[in-house]
Scaffold this active site. Structure first.
Site, PDB file in Angstrom:
ATOM      1  N   ARG A 216      31.630   1.848 -23.729  1.00  0.00           N
ATOM      2  CA  ARG A 216      30.649   2.714 -24.380  1.00  0.00           C
ATOM      3  C   ARG A 216      30.971   4.155 -24.012  1.00  0.00           C
ATOM      4  O   ARG A 216      31.348   4.438 -22.868  1.00  0.00           O
ATOM      5  CB  ARG A 216      29.217   2.354 -23.945  1.00  0.00           C
ATOM      6  CG  ARG A 216      28.145   3.191 -24.640  1.00  0.00           C
ATOM      7  CD  ARG A 216      26.736   2.600 -24.479  1.00  0.00           C
ATOM      8  NE  ARG A 216      26.263   2.537 -23.109  1.00  0.00           N
ATOM      9  CZ  ARG A 216      26.159   1.425 -22.388  1.00  0.00           C
ATOM     10  NH1 ARG A 216      26.533   0.260 -22.909  1.00  0.00           N
ATOM     11  NH2 ARG A 216      25.697   1.458 -21.148  1.00  0.00           N
TER      12      ARG A 216
ATOM     13  N   TYR B  65      31.589  -4.573 -27.046  1.00  0.00           N
ATOM     14  CA  TYR B  65      31.385  -5.435 -25.879  1.00  0.00           C
ATOM     15  C   TYR B  65      31.835  -6.853 -26.244  1.00  0.00           C
ATOM     16  O   TYR B  65      31.335  -7.448 -27.200  1.00  0.00           O
ATOM     17  CB  TYR B  65      29.904  -5.456 -25.475  1.00  0.00           C
ATOM     18  CG  TYR B  65      29.282  -4.079 -25.462  1.00  0.00           C
ATOM     19  CD1 TYR B  65      29.295  -3.288 -24.313  1.00  0.00           C
ATOM     20  CD2 TYR B  65      28.706  -3.546 -26.623  1.00  0.00           C
ATOM     21  CE1 TYR B  65      28.742  -2.024 -24.318  1.00  0.00           C
ATOM     22  CE2 TYR B  65      28.153  -2.282 -26.639  1.00  0.00           C
ATOM     23  CZ  TYR B  65      28.169  -1.514 -25.487  1.00  0.00           C
ATOM     24  OH  TYR B  65      27.620  -0.260 -25.496  1.00  0.00           O
TER      25      TYR B  65
ATOM     26  N   ASP C 169       0.820  -1.206   0.000  1.00  0.00           N
ATOM     27  CA  ASP C 169       0.000   0.000   0.000  1.00  0.00           C
ATOM     28  C   ASP C 169       0.860   1.264   0.000  1.00  0.00           C
ATOM     29  O   ASP C 169       0.453   2.310   0.489  1.00  0.00           O
ATOM     30  CB  ASP C 169      -0.955   0.007   1.202  1.00  0.00           C
ATOM     31  CG  ASP C 169      -0.212  -0.075   2.532  1.00  0.00           C
ATOM     32  OD1 ASP C 169       1.027  -0.259   2.487  1.00  0.00           O
ATOM     33  OD2 ASP C 169      -0.841   0.056   3.587  1.00  0.00           O
TER      34      ASP C 169
ATOM     35  N   HIS D  68      14.386   7.965 -23.759  1.00  0.00           N
ATOM     36  CA  HIS D  68      14.201   7.555 -25.153  1.00  0.00           C
ATOM     37  C   HIS D  68      12.997   8.358 -25.634  1.00  0.00           C
ATOM     38  O   HIS D  68      11.859   7.908 -25.545  1.00  0.00           O
ATOM     39  CB  HIS D  68      13.978   6.047 -25.252  1.00  0.00           C
ATOM     40  CG  HIS D  68      15.205   5.252 -24.980  1.00  0.00           C
ATOM     41  ND1 HIS D  68      15.727   4.351 -25.867  1.00  0.00           N
ATOM     42  CD2 HIS D  68      16.063   5.247 -23.920  1.00  0.00           C
ATOM     43  CE1 HIS D  68      16.824   3.799 -25.366  1.00  0.00           C
ATOM     44  NE2 HIS D  68      17.052   4.343 -24.182  1.00  0.00           N
TER      45      HIS D  68
ATOM     46  N   ASP E  13      21.757  12.054 -20.363  1.00  0.00           N
ATOM     47  CA  ASP E  13      22.100  10.638 -20.568  1.00  0.00           C
ATOM     48  C   ASP E  13      23.562  10.578 -20.984  1.00  0.00           C
ATOM     49  O   ASP E  13      23.903  10.912 -22.116  1.00  0.00           O
ATOM     50  CB  ASP E  13      21.181  10.056 -21.640  1.00  0.00           C
ATOM     51  CG  ASP E  13      21.325   8.549 -21.807  1.00  0.00           C
ATOM     52  OD1 ASP E  13      22.182   7.961 -21.134  1.00  0.00           O
ATOM     53  OD2 ASP E  13      20.577   7.983 -22.625  1.00  0.00           O
TER      54      ASP E  13
ATOM     55  N   GLU F 181      29.141   7.977 -24.444  1.00  0.00           N
ATOM     56  CA  GLU F 181      27.866   8.586 -24.834  1.00  0.00           C
ATOM     57  C   GLU F 181      27.829  10.066 -24.466  1.00  0.00           C
ATOM     58  O   GLU F 181      28.118  10.441 -23.334  1.00  0.00           O
ATOM     59  CB  GLU F 181      26.712   7.871 -24.134  1.00  0.00           C
ATOM     60  CG  GLU F 181      25.344   8.453 -24.422  1.00  0.00           C
ATOM     61  CD  GLU F 181      24.244   7.730 -23.675  1.00  0.00           C
ATOM     62  OE1 GLU F 181      23.074   7.867 -24.064  1.00  0.00           O
ATOM     63  OE2 GLU F 181      24.561   7.021 -22.686  1.00  0.00           O
TER      64      GLU F 181
ATOM     65  N   HIS G 122      23.801  -2.553 -30.622  1.00  0.00           N
ATOM     66  CA  HIS G 122      22.723  -1.583 -30.430  1.00  0.00           C
ATOM     67  C   HIS G 122      22.880  -0.401 -31.374  1.00  0.00           C
ATOM     68  O   HIS G 122      23.905  -0.248 -32.049  1.00  0.00           O
ATOM     69  CB  HIS G 122      22.680  -1.102 -28.974  1.00  0.00           C
ATOM     70  CG  HIS G 122      23.944  -0.468 -28.491  1.00  0.00           C
ATOM     71  ND1 HIS G 122      24.317   0.823 -28.815  1.00  0.00           N
ATOM     72  CD2 HIS G 122      24.941  -0.948 -27.694  1.00  0.00           C
ATOM     73  CE1 HIS G 122      25.475   1.108 -28.227  1.00  0.00           C
ATOM     74  NE2 HIS G 122      25.883   0.059 -27.552  1.00  0.00           N
TER      75      HIS G 122
ATOM     76  N   HIS H  86      19.579   7.856 -29.674  1.00  0.00           N
ATOM     77  CA  HIS H  86      18.127   8.003 -29.594  1.00  0.00           C
ATOM     78  C   HIS H  86      17.810   9.460 -29.275  1.00  0.00           C
ATOM     79  O   HIS H  86      18.663  10.220 -28.805  1.00  0.00           O
ATOM     80  CB  HIS H  86      17.551   7.076 -28.509  1.00  0.00           C
ATOM     81  CG  HIS H  86      18.198   7.220 -27.164  1.00  0.00           C
ATOM     82  ND1 HIS H  86      17.904   8.249 -26.295  1.00  0.00           N
ATOM     83  CD2 HIS H  86      19.153   6.466 -26.536  1.00  0.00           C
ATOM     84  CE1 HIS H  86      18.629   8.114 -25.187  1.00  0.00           C
ATOM     85  NE2 HIS H  86      19.405   7.052 -25.311  1.00  0.00           N
TER      86      HIS H  86
ATOM     87  N   HIS I 167      22.261  -3.297 -20.018  1.00  0.00           N
ATOM     88  CA  HIS I 167      21.362  -2.682 -19.036  1.00  0.00           C
ATOM     89  C   HIS I 167      21.606  -3.249 -17.632  1.00  0.00           C
ATOM     90  O   HIS I 167      20.667  -3.525 -16.898  1.00  0.00           O
ATOM     91  CB  HIS I 167      19.900  -2.880 -19.452  1.00  0.00           C
ATOM     92  CG  HIS I 167      19.528  -2.089 -20.678  1.00  0.00           C
ATOM     93  ND1 HIS I 167      18.399  -2.349 -21.409  1.00  0.00           N
ATOM     94  CD2 HIS I 167      20.147  -1.047 -21.300  1.00  0.00           C
ATOM     95  CE1 HIS I 167      18.330  -1.508 -22.432  1.00  0.00           C
ATOM     96  NE2 HIS I 167      19.384  -0.707 -22.380  1.00  0.00           N
TER      97      HIS I 167
ATOM     98  N   ASP J  80      26.865   4.555 -16.956  1.00  0.00           N
ATOM     99  CA  ASP J  80      25.820   5.149 -17.794  1.00  0.00           C
ATOM    100  C   ASP J  80      24.775   5.697 -16.829  1.00  0.00           C
ATOM    101  O   ASP J  80      23.992   4.944 -16.248  1.00  0.00           O
ATOM    102  CB  ASP J  80      25.225   4.079 -18.714  1.00  0.00           C
ATOM    103  CG  ASP J  80      24.241   4.646 -19.729  1.00  0.00           C
ATOM    104  OD1 ASP J  80      23.722   5.754 -19.499  1.00  0.00           O
ATOM    105  OD2 ASP J  80      23.974   3.960 -20.734  1.00  0.00           O
TER     106      ASP J  80
ATOM    107  N   GLU K 259      26.219   7.218 -28.936  1.00  0.00           N
ATOM    108  CA  GLU K 259      26.758   6.261 -27.956  1.00  0.00           C
ATOM    109  C   GLU K 259      27.167   4.929 -28.572  1.00  0.00           C
ATOM    110  O   GLU K 259      26.583   3.889 -28.266  1.00  0.00           O
ATOM    111  CB  GLU K 259      25.725   6.020 -26.862  1.00  0.00           C
ATOM    112  CG  GLU K 259      24.320   5.686 -27.378  1.00  0.00           C
ATOM    113  CD  GLU K 259      23.350   5.376 -26.256  1.00  0.00           C
ATOM    114  OE1 GLU K 259      23.698   4.584 -25.359  1.00  0.00           O
ATOM    115  OE2 GLU K 259      22.238   5.931 -26.273  1.00  0.00           O
TER     116      GLU K 259
END
Length: 436
Positions: free
Chosen positions: A408, A384, A35, A357, A267, A410, A346, A350, A239, A256, A380
């Site tokens: 990466r 990998y 709750d 996004h 981002d 970005e 990837h 974006h 992710h 990231d 980005e």
């Protein structure tokens, strides 16, 4: 000034829907525990047009109506409930504070909504996750259809407003860019702090805690998305959010993380050694990703199609992987057959704005959308190589010395009238800056 910004958005939107009526439902409350609710975050389309930040609300836009073109249905003032869950704007203040031509209690929605729909040519509504509300809109439309032959008017179709609204959201106003610059500024400070704090023996969550503390300390709403603080082999998980591993000497740390400020987002990703220096393999791959990113950023400018910056990154990375012997074949064939996706799986970026996004198409029919001034995009690219990497059929085996490396880089890039502006330039990314 801000009140005028929202009004201008509404006026532009209503000029596009003409004799239609648009209906927007607020975001629902999300339950964290039995709750206990998560902090409320308004639906981005709803917020973009209204600035209204409460749940259980409906916004209606009826540009054809003589008196009421912008109508809000909101929770009424309730002293007892507000004691538990916080103050409400209420019906009267919805008109005064948010510029609604008319406002009603949300309990009167079924009774009042029909008058703003029955004479419209069509209904604009996005069928979302609230199935009960979706059904209410369908029933309303069905009643209008049943009366159409008798009355000679009424909506004969339902259209998603996203196709009208989202192109508006793509091009940012000066106010929006100001909010995004602040979101970037806060996140940049946090990333630079992480670069100073990193050392072997720390846990990923310790870096995360310091960064997210700074987000709030500087006035941000908090994280723009779950922070990724990935050391060692975790850097190969796109992710990854557990952030519970202890960092070791000789590894990389990929962060990231972005900040949300007044609903607008940043981002940023940076990858650097946990210790002082890159290993030779880490350095070579880092230089390759950085080269690809810089090539991609060069393609973010007015008139260039969306796919061009991704294609630029793909070509640089593919050529580099071929030179290193991690891929084999003719470059055009490797790109056409997308064999590079074993390492770079990837897209290169974006849209960025109210959503991380962000809303907005990338293609119109078969044609890629061209960049225009005022749009913000992330750039980005990455490489990998998982510890358990399996080469594609016909591709070479990968030596252990390359395994477990994920990189990466970005940045957030604004399209300007003459080219672009890297909004996140305050976060360094050169080899020299990444090393101690």
């Amino acid at each position: 000034m801000l009140h005028l910004e929202f009004k201008q958005r509404r006026d532009r939107f209503m000029s596009k829907i003409g004799n239609g009526t648009a209906i927007f439902r607020s975001a629902p409350l999300a339950v964290m525990h039995n709750d206990v609710e998560y902090n409320f975050r308004q639906d981005s389309d709803f917020f973009y047009l209204t600035g209204f930040n409460e749940a259980d609300a409906v916004a209606v836009f009826a540009p054809w109506h003589e008196e009421h073109k912008f109508i809000l249905f909101v929770q009424p003032k309730d002293r007892d409930k507000e004691t538990w869950t916080g103050y409400r704007v209420g019906v009267d203040a919805a008109k005064e504070k948010y510029g609604a031509d008319e406002a009603y209690p949300i309990t009167e929605l079924d009774e009042k909504l029909a008058q703003y729909v029955t004479k419209a040519e069509r209904i604009y509504y996005h069928f979302g996750r609230d199935r009960a509300f979706n059904d209410r809109i369908i029933r309303l439309w069905q009643r209008c259809i049943a009366l159409h032959e008798r009355n000679g008017f009424g909506p004969t179709a339902i259209e998603d407003p996203s196709f009208t609204l989202h192109p508006m959201r793509l091009v940012k106003s000066e106010h929006e860019l100001s909010e995004m610059r602040r979101a970037v500024e806060i996140a940049a400070e946090a990333h630079n702090l992480a670069l100073e704090l990193r050392k072997p023996g720390l846990y990923e969550y310790e870096i995360q805690a310091q960064m997210e503390h700074l987000f709030r300390l500087r006035g941000g709403q908090g994280i723009a998305y779950p922070s990724i603080v990935a050391s060692g082999h975790n850097s190969c998980i796109l992710h990854y959010t557990e952030n519970d591993r202890q960092m070791q000497q000789g590894e990389l740390l990929l962060i990231d993380a972005g900040c949300s400020y007044n609903y607008y987002n940043s981002d940023i990703t940076r990858t650097f050694p946990v210790g002082e220096k890159f290993t030779e393999e880490q350095r070579v791959l880092y230089e390759l990703v950085l080269k690809a990113q810089l090539a991609a950023i060069e393609q973010v400018k007015p008139g260039n199609p969306w796919n061009q910056f991704h294609d630029a990154a793909v070509r640089v990375i593919t050529e580099g992987l071929l030179d290193l012997g991690l891929l084999q074949g003719e470059i055009e064939e490797v790109i056409k057959e997308e064999k590079y996706k074993a390492f770079f799986m990837h897209g290169t970026g974006h849209w960025l704005g109210l959503d991380v996004h962000d809303a907005g198409a990338r293609k119109v029919g078969e044609n890629w959308l061209n960049f225009q001034s005022g749009q913000v995009v992330t750039v980005e690219p990455g490489i990998y190589i998982r510890s358990d990497f399996q080469p594609l059929e016909g591709q070479p085996e990968v030596s252990d010395r390359w395994r477990g490396i994920g990189i990466r880089i970005e940045d957030d890039v604004l399209v300007t009238e003459t080219g672009n502006e890297v909004l996140t330039a305050a976060v360094p990314k050169s080899i020299e800056a990444m090393e101690r």
